[in-house]
Design an enzyme around this catalytic site. Structure first.
Site, PDB file in Angstrom:
ATOM      1  CD  GLU A  37      -2.699  -0.354   0.101  1.00  0.00           C
ATOM      2  OE1 GLU A  37      -3.524   0.914  -0.591  1.00  0.00           O
ATOM      3  OE2 GLU A  37      -3.158  -1.788  -1.024  1.00  0.00           O
ATOM      4  CB  CYS A 199     -18.750   4.716 -19.897  1.00  0.00           C
ATOM      5  SG  CYS A 199     -17.883   5.535 -19.276  1.00  0.00           S
TER       6      CYS A 199
END
Length: 342
Positions: A37, A199
């Site tokens: 991370e 999309c």
């Protein structure tokens, strides 16, 4: 759309299309997730993977990390950028070993207090390694929320982060938070991309406000123009050794080793004069443009060879870098590239 439907769509999509074979996912320990991370902050997955593998192979637990020198850590980090992340990683490892007996806290309040670990990173560590129900709000997640809910900038031309935190808190499920968080990050990286989002294959397509308000593209793609700063660097070579200084008090590349740096050519020549080096022999060999997150460095590179390497004996923060047998130290990507050409 109800919040639970949103999270269920993400979890369902993750089961079919999410990434579950990344190096830090194979062994989901708090340590591995923490290191990954930190590396992934403002850095793409494909860039991080080889660095993570090399880092973990050398420093495979927090005790080894805490006992390793900062120079060695920066050496393993060299080229990944944002070197403050590595410095904070080292600081935090020492604190965890000393105060928590080498165990990464599973209390989010304690975790956020540690250097380099903010609310998002803490949530990622606890959710991805332990499946605790904590949200994350990295760049990918923000982009999904901004587009889906058509969140506009305020009067100060900024997105309301508190609103984003409220939304992600409501959406993050009590169960399977790990899959949801990973799914959000994967969806943002693979589908809801910064440029050219896909999309039509997004699980949120039907209810997404981004499709209905295409003007939102102009808001999301409104990047700031980076400032440009120029510096002058001098490569001082003695046989097969290169003079490098440790940047102890610099904002850029702090604690990394670099050629002597100057704001202008006059300062560089004065430095050569003070150190009894014949400035007439210095030769410009390159001009490099290096992009950082907030500015562009215009790097003027000069080179000079010397016959006596005793002239810098008063300077304690330097080394003679051995081109034939390089020391394990932290070096920025452009400097490393230049050294490889010498």
């Amino acid at each position: 759309m109800e919040y639970w439907k949103f999270s269920q769509l993400i979890i369902n999509w993750y089961h079919q299309h999410g990434r579950n074979n990344l190096p830090w996912q194979i062994k989901k320990t708090p340590y591995n997730i923490w290191v990954s991370e930190i590396m992934l902050q403002q850095t793409q997955v494909k860039t991080v993977i080889p660095y993570f593998k090399r880092f973990i192979s050398k420093l495979h637990n927090i005790h080894i990390l805490a006992s390793t020198s900062l120079d060695e850590i920066l050496h393993l980090w060299s080229g990944l950028g944002y070197y403050k992340r590595a410095i904070n990683l080292h600081k935090t490892s020492k604190i965890i070993v000393k105060q928590y007996n080498g165990k990464i806290p599973d209390n989010i309040i304690e975790l956020i207090k540690l250097p380099g670990i903010g609310r998002t990173t803490a949530g990622a560590i606890l959710s991805l390694s332990k499946d605790f129900s904590f949200p994350i709000l990295d760049g990918n997640v923000k982009r999904i929320l901004i587009r889906f809910y058509n969140i506009l900038k305020n009067s100060r031309n900024k997105i309301d982060t508190n609103k984003l935190w409220y939304l992600i808190n409501m959406i993050t499920p009590l169960h399977h938070a790990s899959k949801f968080n990973q799914g959000m990050m994967d969806l943002g990286s693979l589908i809801c991309r910064y440029k050219t989002p896909k999309c039509k294959i997004c699980p949120l397509y039907i209810n997404c406000q981004y499709i209905k308000n295409m003007s939102q593209k102009n808001i999301i793609n409104n990047k700031k123009i980076k400032k440009e700063k120029q510096y002058f660097y001098i490569i001082v070579q003695y046989k097969y050794f290169i003079f490098l200084e440790c940047r102890k008090n610099k904002k850029i590349w702090k604690n990394l080793f670099c050629f002597p740096e100057f704001k202008n050519e006059e300062n560089m020549n004065n430095w050569l004069l003070i150190n009894n080096i014949d400035s007439i022999n210095n030769q410009k060999i390159n001009l490099i443009y290096h992009k950082l997150s907030h500015l562009i460095l215009k790097m003027h590179i000069f080179k000079i060879s010397i016959q006596n390497n005793k002239i810098f004996s008063k300077n304690k923060n330097y080394i003679w870098y051995n081109l034939n047998n390089p020391q394990r130290i932290g070096i920025s990507k452009p400097i490393k590239t230049i050294l490889l050409t010498l």
